[in-house]
Design a protein around this motif. Sequence first.
Motif, PDB file in Angstrom:
ATOM      1  N   GLY A  21     -28.155  27.167 -47.954  1.00  0.00           N
ATOM      2  CA  GLY A  21     -28.869  27.840 -46.866  1.00  0.00           C
ATOM      3  C   GLY A  21     -29.730  29.006 -47.308  1.00  0.00           C
ATOM      4  O   GLY A  21     -30.269  29.729 -46.471  1.00  0.00           O
ATOM      5  N   VAL A  61     -21.144  23.062 -43.369  1.00  0.00           N
ATOM      6  CA  VAL A  61     -20.683  22.127 -42.336  1.00  0.00           C
ATOM      7  C   VAL A  61     -19.907  20.965 -42.964  1.00  0.00           C
ATOM      8  O   VAL A  61     -19.555  20.003 -42.278  1.00  0.00           O
ATOM      9  CB  VAL A  61     -21.859  21.598 -41.487  1.00  0.00           C
ATOM     10  N   TYR A 108     -32.428  17.557 -40.842  1.00  0.00           N
ATOM     11  CA  TYR A 108     -32.201  17.935 -39.445  1.00  0.00           C
ATOM     12  C   TYR A 108     -31.892  16.708 -38.590  1.00  0.00           C
ATOM     13  O   TYR A 108     -32.499  15.636 -38.765  1.00  0.00           O
ATOM     14  CB  TYR A 108     -33.412  18.679 -38.893  1.00  0.00           C
ATOM     15  N   THR A 109     -30.977  16.896 -37.669  1.00  0.00           N
ATOM     16  CA  THR A 109     -30.551  15.815 -36.770  1.00  0.00           C
ATOM     17  C   THR A 109     -31.583  15.575 -35.693  1.00  0.00           C
ATOM     18  O   THR A 109     -32.349  16.474 -35.318  1.00  0.00           O
ATOM     19  CB  THR A 109     -29.204  16.164 -36.122  1.00  0.00           C
ATOM     20  N   GLU A 117     -33.071  20.514 -46.848  1.00  0.00           N
ATOM     21  CA  GLU A 117     -32.657  20.611 -45.448  1.00  0.00           C
ATOM     22  C   GLU A 117     -32.856  19.265 -44.759  1.00  0.00           C
ATOM     23  O   GLU A 117     -33.920  18.642 -44.907  1.00  0.00           O
ATOM     24  CB  GLU A 117     -33.455  21.697 -44.724  1.00  0.00           C
ATOM     25  N   GLU A 140     -31.627  15.511 -32.422  1.00  0.00           N
ATOM     26  CA  GLU A 140     -30.980  15.968 -31.193  1.00  0.00           C
ATOM     27  C   GLU A 140     -31.914  16.915 -30.464  1.00  0.00           C
ATOM     28  O   GLU A 140     -32.928  17.366 -31.007  1.00  0.00           O
ATOM     29  CB  GLU A 140     -29.658  16.679 -31.524  1.00  0.00           C
ATOM     30  N   ASN A 191     -31.258  19.933 -29.750  1.00  0.00           N
ATOM     31  CA  ASN A 191     -31.174  21.156 -30.550  1.00  0.00           C
ATOM     32  C   ASN A 191     -30.826  20.762 -31.985  1.00  0.00           C
ATOM     33  O   ASN A 191     -29.647  20.681 -32.357  1.00  0.00           O
ATOM     34  CB  ASN A 191     -30.102  22.096 -29.984  1.00  0.00           C
ATOM     35  N   PRO A 192     -31.833  20.460 -32.796  1.00  0.00           N
ATOM     36  CA  PRO A 192     -31.589  19.933 -34.148  1.00  0.00           C
ATOM     37  C   PRO A 192     -30.715  20.871 -34.975  1.00  0.00           C
ATOM     38  O   PRO A 192     -30.848  22.095 -34.931  1.00  0.00           O
ATOM     39  CB  PRO A 192     -32.996  19.815 -34.742  1.00  0.00           C
ATOM     40  N   ARG A 193     -29.794  20.242 -35.788  1.00  0.00           N
ATOM     41  CA  ARG A 193     -28.938  20.974 -36.707  1.00  0.00           C
ATOM     42  C   ARG A 193     -29.284  20.590 -38.142  1.00  0.00           C
ATOM     43  O   ARG A 193     -29.658  19.450 -38.400  1.00  0.00           O
ATOM     44  CB  ARG A 193     -27.456  20.627 -36.454  1.00  0.00           C
ATOM     45  N   ASN A 194     -29.134  21.550 -39.035  1.00  0.00           N
ATOM     46  CA  ASN A 194     -29.296  21.253 -40.464  1.00  0.00           C
ATOM     47  C   ASN A 194     -27.968  20.702 -40.974  1.00  0.00           C
ATOM     48  O   ASN A 194     -27.057  21.452 -41.346  1.00  0.00           O
ATOM     49  CB  ASN A 194     -29.690  22.515 -41.228  1.00  0.00           C
ATOM     50  N   ILE A 195     -27.874  19.405 -41.000  1.00  0.00           N
ATOM     51  CA  ILE A 195     -26.621  18.749 -41.372  1.00  0.00           C
ATOM     52  C   ILE A 195     -26.378  18.774 -42.877  1.00  0.00           C
ATOM     53  O   ILE A 195     -25.285  18.414 -43.357  1.00  0.00           O
ATOM     54  CB  ILE A 195     -26.629  17.280 -40.838  1.00  0.00           C
TER      55      ILE A 195
END
Length: 528
Positions: free
Chosen positions: A49, A25, A11-12, A9, A14, A16-20
């Motif tokens: 995931g 995605v 994470y960005t 995993e 940000e 609201n971190p996203r799992n890039i």
Amino acid sequence: GEPCIDELEVYTAEDNPRNIALASVGTKARASSVFPNSEIHRLEHINDGKHGNSRSWISNESGKGWVELEFPETVMVNRIIWGRDREQKFADRLATDYRIEIASGSNDWHVVASSADRLPYKPGAKPQLVVSYAGLKPEQAAEVKKMAAERTELEARIAELSRSAVVYAGTFADPPGSTYLLHRGDPMQKREVVSPGVVAAIPVKFDTNPKMGGKAKLSENQRRRLVLAEWMANPTNPLTARVIVNRLWQYHFGEGLVSTPSDFGVNGARPTNPALLDWLAAELVQPSIAGLRAQPDKSGVLLVQARAAAKELPKPWSLKHIHRLIVTSATYRQSSTPRPEALAIDAGSRLLWRFPTRRLEAEAIRDTILSVSGKLDLRMGGPGFSFFEPNDNYVRVYAPKKEFGPDTYRRMVYGTVVRQRPDGVFGVFDCPDAGQIAPKRTRSTTPLQALNLMNSGFTMQQSGFLAERLNQEVGNDPKAQARRAFALAFQRQADDAELEASANFIREAGLNLFCRALLNANEFVYLF
């Protein structure tokens, strides 16, 4: 082994971190190698995931391997998470020696994190906090120091709140090798080896290495216990059966055939009737037709003969059979009336020329009072009750109860026994100290016994209950009350003189006082 990752995993950075890293995605995964011919260890599982060993990637190279993720866009990342198996079923193949590199193009890879600045991984070791101030500004170092102190304080608080009660417990384990005689009891001064053994004077073979047959799987400790139990219960063992029947005789007559129930050796007393002791012991080990004929039967001799012919003998080692033999014997059922000529020869009735009169034990007196008053609780098992007041003192104080409720109306065998602190009412009736072995109880007659039985709150309370029971069962007629009271307390009918005297007493002093006197009568407290 080959490194394994169940999910990688990324994470960005940000709000609201996203799992890039997710394939969903658009991120593409590549690897140095993939474990061959496996349905559960596949490359596509590295970023699907889903966690767990059943959806993981494993390298095909022992001790090494790499995974590369190509994101669909250029992003700023600040957190990378991976695990070997987050279902916690497997702990091998964990990647602990690692290097993380990033690139914005094809040829500008550079390391951003690695295991070089981490503590070495030790399986099963507790996590420890290591604080480094290298490269920090003074104000940052001060903040880190403050946070580290807070963490230490919170961890100590959590440990205090999580601490459970300490229990001192033992575990069953096989004997640790040989047992030694210790010089002056010092475990550091071992002398000769001591082997398992028994009383040498008893001529019964004690085999410490028997043929176990189907019991071969027993542990050493279980085997030793089994061998000892079989030695004790061996039909040819002359001691076990004699000790048991002597105890039973003691319970029924107040004194055993051997007056030292825990000492059958040379220092013990000789049996008053050796032949009877031998016969009872033989009947316990192997009941006989003679034992059946010794018992009276409602149907007479014919039924006894029929049982003998059908060989319906009691089972070996049946205590009930011995109890029945004793209480149905002519010796047990004879009168306790003394005879002058016999008193001159055997005043203590050791040869049992009459039934020996004796006072009931404390437990029997109390339980009989409860039974006669109609309050005895015959529930079996479960937690017991206490004779003492509850208290929350740091040092337990045992103050005898002054008032008694239904929770204390169970049989006295369920009462909590306190060492060196007898029950306040019945403790004076020769209850042994719970801290000492008592093969038989002393027998005394003291003023305190009479005073306790006459004036204690327990006796007066139960006298009132008995009076209520008589009123409910026979009404207000004094003669009817006296007749029923004699049947309950003495298990017999009152004669005319007793009935008349009791009725007059009830009219003059009241039913409660009559019941109280009844519970203090010698006929109630003594066996005649």
